[in-house]
Structures are given as structure tokens and as C-alpha cells.
Design a protein around this motif. Structure first.
Motif, PDB file in Angstrom:
ATOM      1  N   GLU A 154       9.785 -11.275   5.877  1.00 17.43           N
ATOM      2  CA  GLU A 154      10.931 -11.180   6.768  1.00 17.43           C
ATOM      3  C   GLU A 154      10.444  -9.959   7.085  1.00 17.43           C
ATOM      4  O   GLU A 154       9.745  -8.925   6.401  1.00 17.43           O
ATOM      5  N   PRO A 155      10.864  -9.351   8.470  1.00 16.86           N
ATOM      6  CA  PRO A 155      10.648  -8.051   8.904  1.00 16.86           C
ATOM      7  C   PRO A 155      11.241  -6.740   8.091  1.00 16.86           C
ATOM      8  O   PRO A 155      12.284  -6.997   7.496  1.00 16.86           O
ATOM      9  N   GLY A 156      10.449  -5.771   8.213  1.00 18.17           N
ATOM     10  CA  GLY A 156      10.954  -4.713   7.111  1.00 18.17           C
ATOM     11  C   GLY A 156      10.479  -3.334   7.993  1.00 18.17           C
ATOM     12  O   GLY A 156       9.867  -3.555   8.868  1.00 18.17           O
ATOM     13  N   ILE A 157      10.499  -2.201   7.072  1.00 18.83           N
ATOM     14  CA  ILE A 157       9.916  -1.093   7.616  1.00 18.83           C
ATOM     15  C   ILE A 157       8.396  -1.065   7.337  1.00 18.83           C
ATOM     16  O   ILE A 157       8.145  -1.396   6.138  1.00 18.83           O
ATOM     17  N   GLU A 158       7.469  -0.761   8.243  1.00 22.96           N
ATOM     18  CA  GLU A 158       6.199  -0.894   8.053  1.00 22.96           C
ATOM     19  C   GLU A 158       5.570   0.183   7.525  1.00 22.96           C
ATOM     20  O   GLU A 158       5.767   1.237   8.132  1.00 22.96           O
ATOM     21  N   VAL A 159       4.890   0.123   6.286  1.00 22.75           N
ATOM     22  CA  VAL A 159       4.006   1.344   6.136  1.00 22.75           C
ATOM     23  C   VAL A 159       2.754   0.942   5.848  1.00 22.75           C
ATOM     24  O   VAL A 159       2.305  -0.183   5.863  1.00 22.75           O
ATOM     25  N   ILE A 160       1.859   2.073   5.686  1.00 24.41           N
ATOM     26  CA  ILE A 160       0.442   1.600   5.105  1.00 24.41           C
ATOM     27  C   ILE A 160       0.106   2.565   3.916  1.00 24.41           C
ATOM     28  O   ILE A 160       0.471   3.708   3.592  1.00 24.41           O
ATOM     29  N   VAL A 161      -0.531   1.884   2.648  1.00 27.69           N
ATOM     30  CA  VAL A 161      -1.275   2.289   1.688  1.00 27.69           C
ATOM     31  C   VAL A 161      -2.584   2.006   1.798  1.00 27.69           C
ATOM     32  O   VAL A 161      -3.172   1.005   1.881  1.00 27.69           O
ATOM     33  N   GLY A 162      -3.424   3.341   1.515  1.00 23.21           N
ATOM     34  CA  GLY A 162      -4.817   3.128   1.516  1.00 23.21           C
ATOM     35  C   GLY A 162      -5.352   4.119   0.728  1.00 23.21           C
ATOM     36  O   GLY A 162      -5.013   4.910  -0.034  1.00 23.21           O
ATOM     37  N   VAL A 163      -6.693   3.621   0.377  1.00 22.73           N
ATOM     38  CA  VAL A 163      -7.483   4.306  -0.330  1.00 22.73           C
ATOM     39  C   VAL A 163      -9.118   4.732   0.222  1.00 22.73           C
ATOM     40  O   VAL A 163      -9.266   3.825   0.985  1.00 22.73           O
ATOM     41  N   THR A 164      -9.411   5.968   0.243  1.00 24.51           N
ATOM     42  CA  THR A 164     -10.930   6.164   0.602  1.00 24.51           C
ATOM     43  C   THR A 164     -11.513   7.114  -0.342  1.00 24.51           C
ATOM     44  O   THR A 164     -10.923   7.411  -1.257  1.00 24.51           O
ATOM     45  N   LYS A 165     -12.846   7.186  -0.202  1.00 23.01           N
ATOM     46  CA  LYS A 165     -13.688   7.947  -1.012  1.00 23.01           C
ATOM     47  C   LYS A 165     -14.287   9.071  -0.368  1.00 23.01           C
ATOM     48  O   LYS A 165     -15.030   9.015   0.507  1.00 23.01           O
TER      49      LYS A 165
END
Ligand code: ADP
Ligand code: MG
Length: 706
Positions: free
Chosen positions: A112-123
Motif C-alpha cells: 500500500e502506498p505510504g510516506i516513503e522514508v529511507i533508512v541506511g547504514v554506511t561505514k
């Protein structure tokens, strides 16, 4: 065995570090995270069977270890509503990617469409794993509206990183739609935990995650593994007390020729009254500046605590070896000509490192400007220095010249306790210095001037411990330098080195100075004045416009103007001109005089609601104020003076500074400093109790010795 181990071992054995969406989602699901899943189909029939099971509409995506950005290559087909479309799209993807490492086609539910967020990890190369959060789409692509925290994160960190993005109001709710912020928080905490438990993860992108009024779904995921097991950084723990409080010091390369560095260093130790045994070492002299000299460190009658080395770079490894053999505890190499010049110098450094590691001796520098501790007269700096007050500021500086040159002037208004330069940091680095100086009982404020940080994880740990008791103010330069970054995840490409520094300083509670001037504006206030009692400021001015400027700055920085109670106003009314109507900022006009200002301040101080005071004074009358202001008992409410054009009345500025009241040029500078001090106190919930912040004990009484 955990999913992560099975999947990552398989990937690594196939020679790849990229974990595809279906693999990544399995790992995430094992930790209880909500994903749309992804089931691999290798035939049309299988794809239809999966679609029937999970229910339409579905999404088909290419699954190949060679395809990292799937939709860019036309490998994502959304919203397939029936068997016919699934068959058709399956064939299409198969055809297109069959020669590009195709593993199959992944079938998943259309979310279902929702508010798009991004969660990320970097070193990060300095600080290790960092977590990123942001809103998806243009917010991240164009505006780069993301926040970072060092992993592991706390609940508070998770909350902060959600609130720190500019797009936060969108999550909080608009037009009747809001996002489940609690669920995002839990998602962030879990991702942090996954990385903590599986440090082999180098990067991760959950992009996008759809967030709903209740819950969320991870729609796409990828993980990049570290190629090789990362090796632990060496850390040698030693007590550095004797480095700052030595009982015996040898100066190797001490000289009788004024102007030489070997003359300066030895001169400094003599004139600043070093309270310990001094041994000049020089093969060509029998005495140096009146003190018996020795041919080599081996002839010095005791194993000294500190040996300062000033011989040319080429001879230094040999001298370091002799020091190690003679039982010297600390070596400070002030000579230059090492790794800063290239490979030849680097080789000399490696020789020195071998020597000190053999003997356990610790080394500062090379290419540093020495150490100063005013509390025991240990002034071993390269630059010749006149008298220094015994102060409560600790300063750690990477660049030697920085610590030497600026002191000449600043010593007039700031009293330092310990100044340590670190130079090339062959052995002892900024974190070691921070730990030692931060825990020194004579130090109440720590300032750092950094170009880079080595072994950032330990830096975070050490800073966390110190900042609870003493403020740490850091000026970090080299902001524009862009580290080399891999671009396989979005997160990695967004994580600029400087932004990570800022994020981590904020997370730890370190105050970041914008420039040199700001660093010393803060150092002055923190070292001389108590912390603000609360966030309310009282402003006295002689010109309405400067009052308005103060009020603006106060409101922008999140502080507020004190609202005085009626009885205090009544008392002040008797002290102010009849034609003035506003009580705060209180405009005493050009007619103001020092006694009147003093009376107003003392009246206002009877009211406990005042958190801090800004006093804006007329430059032309300023000298009359200094003695009167010195006599105010300001009862642990900090006072900040503002004098426009202060550079033209420096004598008086120095007098007031020495009386413990910091002087700024503009009200905005003063407000900024108050906001930092209040922010610091509030962040660590330092109590009203004076004992909780040691600078209070010393407020107003800087230990001026001249
Ligand atoms: P890419 O490898 O290009 O990042 P994604 O899997 O993120 O591929 O797919 C691209 C876009 O398609 C996503 O940003 C999202 O908007 C949409 N999308 C992907 N999977 C789904 C899904 N299961 N449900 C709804 N939309 C999806
Ligand atoms: Mg994606």
C-alpha cells in the motif's frame, strides 16, 4: 545458524559482497522487521504459483548479483494484477537479464502506498558504522535531508534523528495523514542492533520504506558486506599523568644559541619555573643556559619522566632508541621532517615506532610543538613564551604552530591549564590526550583543534565520559575535503565526512565551534563564567537598536527574554530614565552610568528567574565601567559584556576579561555563546547545584598571576 551467517557466507564464497533484495529481506525479517518479502521464481509457473499464494497485486523484480540498481535497468515491474501480467512480465525480465547473472525473478506483494522514508547504514572511515534516516524521493535525492548517528544508537538517538530532518513535520502529520513515528523508532533501533551484531555489514539501504499511520513496510533492501574481516585497531593504554606532571625532564638538543628551537624550549622551562629536575643534553656543551649539560641521554643520572627531542629528523630514531634504552617514560619529538614530508620521513617514523613498542615508552609527535602545563611550570613549547596564568582550559591542538603563535596574545585574556600538541600522532593521538586532559583535575573546559580523528569509535567513547562533567569544544577544519566514497548504496553516497563529524559531535554532546573566533568566544565563557541558570536572558543596553538585535538573536537561538515580576520592575523604574518604557531589553540610553548599571544588575539578581545577563556598553565610556563591574556580586548568574568596537579599547577589555567577564563585539555573539552554554547544561541535566559544574567555583576568579 543465523540467517546472516548462512547468507553472507554463501555470498562471500561466491566472491560477492552484495546481498540481493531477497537475501537482505530474509535477514531483516529474522530480526522481526516488516518487509514485503521477496520469493524467487525460476519459471513462469512458479511465479504464478507464488503470486496466487501471496495475493494480487504483485511486483516482479530482477534478482541478479550483477544488478544493484534494479529499476534503473528496467528490472522492476509494479502493480501486476493478474496471472496474465505475471507471465508476460516474467518472460520480459527473463529475456532481458538472462545473460546477466540472472538468479530468478522475485515476486512480492505490492505494498500500500505510504510516506516513503529511507533508512541506511554506511561505514565512515573515521567513526565506523553510522545510521542514516531521511524522507524518500526528492527529499533525499535533491534536498539531501538526512540525519546520521553513530551505531549503536539509543532510544533518544532514534527519536532525535527522526526529529532532526527538516521534513519531520510531514511525518508528524499534514492533511490528515501521519506516520507511525514509534514504529520508525523501533525500526532504527533494530537496524542499529543488526549492524552491531553483524559488524561484517559495511553498507545497507532500506530504500524505500513505506510508513503508515500504523506500522511500516520495507519495500526494498540491499546489504553490502566488508570484503575482509576488519582488523582491530591497536590501542595501548597508559597513564599519561607523568607526561603532564613530570618530575624530571631532559631536553635533547638544548642549545646556548638564542633563536634556536633548542634554546627556546630550555629557556621556557627555566623561566616558567618548572618544578622538577632538568637535564639539558648536548654533545658539544658542558652547560646549557647555566645548567650542567650531558653528552647523551645515556649519561643523564636517572631515567627521566620526559625527554624532549629537538635533533634533526635523521638522527631522531637513534635518539629515540637511546631514550628507550635509558628508561625514559615519555618522549616528545618536536623536530619536524617526518611523514608530513613523504616516504623517507615515514620510514623514520616506523623506526621510532619499532623502538617504542619494544620498550613500552610512549611518544608524542613527531612534528609537534610540545606540551605546556601551567600548573607545574612545565612549559616545553617551541615558541618562546612570556608569563602564563594558571588556568582551567585544556587545549589539544593538532598543528603545532597553532598552539604556539596564538598563545602570545590570547594568554592576556585566557588562562590555560594544559596545552598539548599532537603533531603527526605516531603514537599518542588526540583521543589519548582527550582522555588524559579531560580527566585532569585542573581542567574544567576542553578545547580541541582537529584536522582529523584517528580511531573514531574510541574517540566517541572517551568523549562521552568526559562531556558529562566538562564541556568539550571542538574546532574541526578540513570541512570541504570529500572522502573517497563507494556509491553502491545511496546511504554511502550521502554521507559526507564533515556531516558525519557534525552528527557525531551532536550525538555525543560535543560543542562544535564554527571557526577560531567562535572557539575562543566559547572558551572564554565556559572557563570564566558559571552556566546559565535557565534559558531566560536579561539584556541591558544603551541603544535601542542593539536591544532589538539581542531580542532577535535570543528568540532565534531558542532562548527567551526574562519577564520580570512587578515588584522588580517597580524597583528598576526608580533606576531608569522616565522616558524608557521597556524593561527587557532595558534601554538605559546614552545617559547611563556605571553605578546605575550596577544597581540595576543587583536589583534584577534578586529575582531567581534570571538565567543570564547581557550588558551592552558604550565603547567611549567603557573604561569607567570596568572597576564598577568587577565589584558586582553576580551570584552565579553569568554576565556577558558586549562592547561594539572593542578592538579600540583593548586595555580595558583585557582588564574586564581578567576580572572574569567575557567581552564580545556584538550581542549576537554573546547570545550564541549563552545558547551553547544553556544547551550544554540542559543536555546533561547539570543541576542548579553549583558543585555540578566546577567552573562555577572558579568563576570571576581567574587565577591571574600578573
Ligand atoms: P531499486 O533497486 O531501483 O531501488 P526498488 O525495489 O526500490 O528498486 O523499486 C523501485 C521503486 O518501485 C521503489 O522505490 C518503490 O517506489 C517501488 N516498489 C518497489 N517494490 C515495491 C512494492 N513491493 N510495493 C510497492 N512499490 C514498490
Ligand atoms: Mg530501492
Amino acid at each position: 545458524m543465523k540467517k546472516f551467517s548462512v547468507i553472507s557466507e554463501k555470498a562471500l564464497s561466491e566472491g560477492r559482497t552484495y546481498l540481493m533484495e531477497h537475501e537482505s529481506k530474509q535477514i531483516l525479517a529474522e530480526y522481526g522487521l516488516e518487509t514485503t518479502e521477496a520469493h524467487l521464481a525460476t519459471s513462469e509457473g512458479e511465479a504464478v504459483k507464488i503470486a496466487d499464494e501471496i495475493g494480487y497485486p504483485v511486483v516482479l523484480k530482477v534478482a541478479s548479483a550483477q544488478i544493484i540498481h534494479k529499476s534503473d535497468q528496467g528490472g522492476v515491474k509494479l502493480n501486476l494484477k493478474d496471472e496474465f501480467s505475471v507471465r508476460e512480465v516474467f518472460r520480459e525480465i527473463w529475456q532481458k537479464f538472462k545473460n546477466r547473472g540472472l538468479l530468478g525473478v522475485s515476486v512480492q506483494k505490492m505494498a500500500e502506498p505510504g510516506i516513503e522514508v529511507i533508512v541506511g547504514v554506511t561505514k565512515d572511515e573515521t567513526f565506523g558504522h553510522v545510521l542514516m534516516f531521511g524522507l524518500g524521493g526528492i527529499f533525499v535525492e535533491v534536498l539531501k535531508d538526512v540525519s546520521f548517528k553513530s551505531i549503536p544508537i539509543t532510544e533518544q538517538d532514534a527519536e532525535d534523528m527522526i526529529k532532526e530532518i527538516r521534513g519531520y513535520p510531514i511525518l508528524k502529520g499534514y492533511r490528515g495523514f501521519s506516520a507511525d513515528i514509534e514504529a520508525i523508532k523501533q525500526l532504527l533501533i533494530t537496524v542499529s542492533r543488526i549492524v552491531e551484531e553483524n559488524p561484517r555489514i559495511k553498507e545497507m539501504d532500506l530504500n524505500p520504506v513505506f510508513v503508515y499511520p500504523k506500522g511500516y513496510k520495507i519495500v526494498d533492501a540491499r546489504i553490502i558486506l566488508e570484503k575482509d574481516e576488519s582488523s582491530k585497531k591497536e590501542h595501548i593504554k597508559s597513564d599519561l599523568k607523568r607526561l603532564f606532571y613530570p618530575e624530571s625532564v631532559a631536553v635533547i638538543g638544548a642549545s646556548n644559541t638564542p633563536g634556536k628551537l633548542g634554546w627556546n624550549v630550555f629557556r621556557n622551562l627555566l623561566t616558567h619555573g618548572f618544578r622538577g629536575r632538568l637535564y639539558p643534553v648536548n654533545p658539544n656543551a658542558t652547560e646549557i643556559q647555566g645548567v650542567k649539560a650531558y653528552k647523551s641521554i645515556k649519561e643523564v643520572p636517572e631515567p627521566v619522566d620526559v625527554a624532549i627531542v629537538l635533533v634533526p629528523a635523521k638522527q631522531t630514531p637513534n635518539v629515540v632508541r637511546e631514550c628507550c634504552e635509558s628508561g625514559v617514560k615519555f618522549i616528545i619529538v618536536e623536530s619536524a621532517g617526518f611523514s608530513e614530508l613523504g616516504d623517507e620521513g615515514r620510514a623514520l617514523e616506523m623506526q621510532m615506532k619499532t623502538e617504542i613498542r619494544k620498550s613500552g615508552c610512549r611518544l608524542v609527535g613527531p612534528n609537534c610543538a610540545g606540551i605546556i602545563n601551567t600548573h607545574n611550570g612545565f612549559v616545553g613549547s617551541l615558541g618562546l613564551l612570556e608569563e602564563l596564568g594558571k588556568g582551567n582550559i585544556g587545549l589539544i591542538a593538532q598543528a603545532g604552530v597553532y598552539a604556539a603563535g596564538f598563545l602570545w596574545g590570547l594568554r592576556k585574556i585566557l588562562d590555560f591549564g594544559i596545552i598539548a600538541t599532537i603533531g603527526n600522532k605516531l603514537d599518542i593521538n588526540e583521543t589519548d590526550m582527550l582522555e588524559a586532559i579531560g580527566n585532569d583535575e585542573n581542567i574544567e573546559v576542553v578545547c580541541m583543534y582537529l584536522e582529523d580523528v584517528k580511531g573514531g569509535k574510541r574517540f566517541i567513547e572517551v568523549a562521552r565520559n568526559i562531556v558529562k562533567q566538562k564541556p568539550i569544544i571542538v574546532l574541526k577544519t578540513g570541512r570541504t575535503e570529500e572522502g573517497k566514497r563507494a556509491a553502491s548504496t545511496h546511504t554511502a553516497s550521502l554521507a559526507g565526512n564533515d556531516q558525519i563529524y557534525s552528527a557525531i559531535f551532536k550525538q555525543v554532546g560535543i560543542i562544535r565551534a564554527k571557526d577560531n573566533e567562535h572557539l575562543f568566544a566559547l572558551a572564554k565563557a565556559f572557563s570564566k563564567q558559571p552556566l546559565p541558570k535557565n534559558n531566560s536572558v536579561f539584556v541591558i543596553t544603551y541603544a535601542g537598536s542593539l536591544g532589538v538585535a539581542s531580542a532577535d538573536a535570543i528568540s532565534i537561538s531558542g532562548l527567551k527574554l526574562v519577564e520580570l515580576p512587578k515588584e522588580v520592575k517597580d524597583e528598576i523604574r526608580k533606576l531608569m530614565p522616565s522616558y524608557v518604557g521597556s524593561f527587557n531589553p532595558l534601554d538605559l540610553t546614552f545617559d547611563q552610568n556605571p553605578e546605575q548599571v550596577k544597581n540595576v544588575i543587583e536589583t534584577v539578581l534578586k529575582y531567581p528567574g534570571v538565567g543570564s545577563i547581557i550588558l551592552i556598553m558604550q565603547t567611549e565610556k567603557f573604561s569607567e565601567y570596568v572597576d564598577v563591574l568587577k565589584s558586582i556580586d553576580y551570584k552565579s548568574v553569568p554576565i556577558f559584556a558586549v562592547v561594539f568596537g572593542k578592538e579600540f579599547v583593548m586595555e580595558d577589555v583585557i582588564r574586564l576579561e581578567r576580572a572574569g567577564i567575557p567581552v564580545y563585539t556584538t550581542p549576537e555573539q554573546a547570545v550564541e555563546v549563552i545558547a551553547s552554554m544553556w544547551g550544554y547544561k540542559n543536555r546533561f541535566k547539570l543541576s542548579e547545584d553549583l558543585g555540578s559544574y566546577p567552573a562555577i567555583k572558579k568563576a570571576k576568579g581567574v587565577s591571574a598571576t600578573y
